[in-house]
Design a protein around this motif. Structure first.
Motif, PDB file in Angstrom:
ATOM      1  N   GLU A 197       0.833  -1.209   0.000  1.00 18.32           N
ATOM      2  CA  GLU A 197       0.000   0.000   0.000  1.00 18.32           C
ATOM      3  C   GLU A 197       0.866   1.258   0.000  1.00 18.32           C
ATOM      4  O   GLU A 197       0.576   2.236  -0.702  1.00 18.32           O
ATOM      5  CB  GLU A 197      -0.931  -0.015   1.211  1.00 18.32           C
ATOM      6  CG  GLU A 197      -2.293   0.571   0.937  1.00 18.32           C
ATOM      7  CD  GLU A 197      -3.065  -0.180  -0.143  1.00 18.32           C
ATOM      8  OE1 GLU A 197      -3.868   0.489  -0.835  1.00 18.32           O
ATOM      9  OE2 GLU A 197      -2.898  -1.397  -0.311  1.00 18.32           O
ATOM     10  N   ASP A 220       0.435   5.821   7.615  1.00 16.63           N
ATOM     11  CA  ASP A 220      -1.003   5.702   7.361  1.00 16.63           C
ATOM     12  C   ASP A 220      -1.251   6.162   5.925  1.00 16.63           C
ATOM     13  O   ASP A 220      -1.185   7.345   5.625  1.00 16.63           O
ATOM     14  CB  ASP A 220      -1.790   6.572   8.349  1.00 16.63           C
ATOM     15  CG  ASP A 220      -3.305   6.493   8.116  1.00 16.63           C
ATOM     16  OD1 ASP A 220      -3.745   5.714   7.244  1.00 16.63           O
ATOM     17  OD2 ASP A 220      -4.038   7.218   8.808  1.00 16.63           O
ATOM     18  N   THR A 221      -1.534   5.211   5.042  1.00 12.51           N
ATOM     19  CA  THR A 221      -1.710   5.535   3.620  1.00 12.51           C
ATOM     20  C   THR A 221      -3.175   5.794   3.258  1.00 12.51           C
ATOM     21  O   THR A 221      -3.500   5.917   2.080  1.00 12.51           O
ATOM     22  CB  THR A 221      -1.184   4.383   2.753  1.00 12.51           C
ATOM     23  OG1 THR A 221      -1.873   3.175   3.108  1.00 12.51           O
ATOM     24  CG2 THR A 221       0.311   4.194   2.944  1.00 12.51           C
ATOM     25  N   THR A 222      -4.023   5.879   4.259  1.00 11.80           N
ATOM     26  CA  THR A 222      -5.444   6.107   4.002  1.00 11.80           C
ATOM     27  C   THR A 222      -5.647   7.290   3.056  1.00 11.80           C
ATOM     28  O   THR A 222      -5.060   8.348   3.233  1.00 11.80           O
ATOM     29  CB  THR A 222      -6.187   6.399   5.324  1.00 11.80           C
ATOM     30  OG1 THR A 222      -5.992   5.314   6.223  1.00 11.80           O
ATOM     31  CG2 THR A 222      -7.685   6.582   5.069  1.00 11.80           C
ATOM     32  N   GLY A 223      -6.480   7.070   2.060  1.00  9.47           N
ATOM     33  CA  GLY A 223      -6.818   8.154   1.149  1.00  9.47           C
ATOM     34  C   GLY A 223      -5.888   8.323  -0.025  1.00  9.47           C
ATOM     35  O   GLY A 223      -6.066   9.270  -0.808  1.00  9.47           O
ATOM     36  N   HIS A 224      -4.886   7.439  -0.182  1.00  9.89           N
ATOM     37  CA  HIS A 224      -4.001   7.617  -1.334  1.00  9.89           C
ATOM     38  C   HIS A 224      -4.795   7.449  -2.626  1.00  9.89           C
ATOM     39  O   HIS A 224      -5.831   6.776  -2.671  1.00  9.89           O
ATOM     40  CB  HIS A 224      -2.790   6.690  -1.266  1.00  9.89           C
ATOM     41  CG  HIS A 224      -3.046   5.256  -1.625  1.00  9.89           C
ATOM     42  ND1 HIS A 224      -3.382   4.848  -2.897  1.00  9.89           N
ATOM     43  CD2 HIS A 224      -2.992   4.122  -0.873  1.00  9.89           C
ATOM     44  CE1 HIS A 224      -3.517   3.535  -2.924  1.00  9.89           C
ATOM     45  NE2 HIS A 224      -3.306   3.069  -1.708  1.00  9.89           N
ATOM     46  N   ARG A 242       1.337   4.241  -2.946  1.00 11.31           N
ATOM     47  CA  ARG A 242       1.326   5.694  -2.744  1.00 11.31           C
ATOM     48  C   ARG A 242       2.617   6.314  -3.252  1.00 11.31           C
ATOM     49  O   ARG A 242       2.610   7.331  -3.947  1.00 11.31           O
ATOM     50  CB  ARG A 242       1.172   6.015  -1.249  1.00 11.31           C
ATOM     51  CG  ARG A 242       1.196   7.529  -0.955  1.00 11.31           C
ATOM     52  CD  ARG A 242       1.630   7.841   0.464  1.00 11.31           C
ATOM     53  NE  ARG A 242       3.038   7.550   0.709  1.00 11.31           N
ATOM     54  CZ  ARG A 242       4.050   8.369   0.420  1.00 11.31           C
ATOM     55  NH1 ARG A 242       3.826   9.542  -0.147  1.00 11.31           N
ATOM     56  NH2 ARG A 242       5.305   8.016   0.697  1.00 11.31           N
TER      57      ARG A 242
END
Length: 398
Positions: A272, A331-335, A276
């Motif tokens: 993940e 924290d790769t949330t939203g890539h 990104r």
């Protein structure tokens, strides 16, 4: 800010290091007018504006949507058929209808069932590589694995796969218009024949599933099926091949990140972050303003095209601190590696699966793998959509 045309990121520097070009664009001119695929387009590079643009209904995928309503029906599509019928070229309600039908066939369950085959294929390809001499990892592994997977998924005969890989590269890379048209026509002609064959003799492959997909009697036309198959063949192996190639380059020089591949629980977060950090698709396909609007303080006139750079957005320090550092604990949330909104990549799960399997299998078998080419000697594909070296010579057992 208006009229920010003094910068142009797509210079020779871009082909060698797009992320450095994007960083400069974000700092100096985050919305700038550039040469893009034979025309001018507004390049958007900051996360906030890119993410918003991906769901902005005023930015259409079909250029005809920017015309006065009375002129739309008579205007030709911006791309030749079947490319003009791809999901990436359509807006609602056509996009909504087509995606709903395609999703019936391209299910998460179908993708999950592929894991054993992808694992077996990775081992087969690696077993065939010479261990005591340099080998081009692009040609022998990064391209072949996803090409075989998507071909088997669709039901494309083995004998035709190498030619499909060549044609899809032409359709992705910068090339003369006549060569693009010829490659598109060749792929379309073949797929038309394959669709006819599957309609006459259905099997359990995805192409047959697309033919049988139905919603209250509504079905995909042959043109729509060919367009979807072409899109899947292009995107289904190009982005994964680029991702595998660039990930190998990154992990060879990062012992700590590479070590995570030995722990199944840590592979997914690593992939993940690689998504990104590398962004398999650097720029979303063109969008067209259906009315006058502003992006980042820059005025965009109705009819002008906009290029939303997901690769630039995912390295925006305002969204991801220290963005140029590969950090698997991030924290790769939203890539935005797979986009956002209604045009989010349909094959995201497949890219993730292939990336996880390909990288884990490669470094498990060859933990001391090294790239033997000097970085300065690598030549890169000239594509505004993907960035990767054309070849990657490695020594598996240095």
């Amino acid at each position: 800010m208006t009229g920010a045309t003094q910068k142009d990121s797509f210079t020779e520097h871009y082909w060698q290091d797009p992320h450095a070009a994007f960083a400069e664009a974000r700092r100096t001119c985050p919305v700038q007018e550039v040469d893009f695929e034979g025309g001018r387009s507004w390049l958007v590079t900051r996360y906030e504006e890119v993410r918003a643009g991906l769901t902005d209904e005023r930015l259409a995928k079909d250029w005809r949507s920017s015309l006065p309503e009375e002129e739309r029906a008579a205007a030709p599509p911006g791309l030749p058929a079947p490319m003009s019928h791809m999901l990436t070229s359509l807006d609602p309600p056509e996009h909504t209808r087509l995606r709903a039908l395609v999703t019936q066939a391209f299910t998460a369950r179908r993708i999950a069932r592929l894991r054993p085959r992808v694992e077996a294929l990775a081992e087969e390809l690696l077993a065939e590589l010479p261990e005591d001499e340099p080998v081009d990892l692009v040609a022998r592994y990064a391209i072949v694995l996803p090409m075989v997977v998507i071909s088997e998924l669709l039901g494309v005969p083995e004998i035709d796969r190498e030619e499909f890989a060549r044609l899809s590269t032409v359709l992705i890379d910068e090339c003369p218009d006549e060569e693009l048209a010829r490659a598109s026509a060749q792929m379309a002609t073949y797929l038309e024949g394959l669709v006819a064959a599957k309609r006459a003799a259905p099997d359990d492959a995805l192409l047959s599933a697309l033919i049988s997909a139905s919603d209250e009697g509504d079905r995909l036309s042959d043109l729509e099926i060919v367009a979807m198959a072409m899109l899947l063949l292009m995107a289904g192996h190009e982005t994964t091949a680029v991702f595998i190639t660039n990930s190998v380059r990154a992990l060879v020089d990062d012992d700590a990140a590479r070590a995570r591949l030995a722990d199944p629980a840590k592979v997914s977060p690593l992939v993940e972050e690689l998504l990104r950090w590398l962004s398999p698709a650097l720029n979303a396909s063109l969008r067209f303003a259906t009315e006058d609007l502003e992006i980042g303080g820059v005025k965009i006139a109705r009819g002008e095209s906009v290029t939303l750079s997901t690769g630039a957005a995912d390295r925006d320090p305002d969204r991801y601190p220290d963005p140029d550092r590969l950090d698997p604990d991030r924290d790769t949330t939203g890539h935005l590696a797979f986009g956002h909104g209604i045009h989010r990549c349909l094959g995201a799960a497949l890219v993730r699966l292939e990336g996880e399997v390909a990288l884990a299998a490669l470094f498990r078998r060859y933990p001391r793998l090294r790239v033997v080419a000097d970085p300065a000697d690598l030549t890169y594909r000239r594509s505004v959509h993907v960035h990767a070296p054309r070849t990657l010579p490695v020594l598996l057992q240095p």
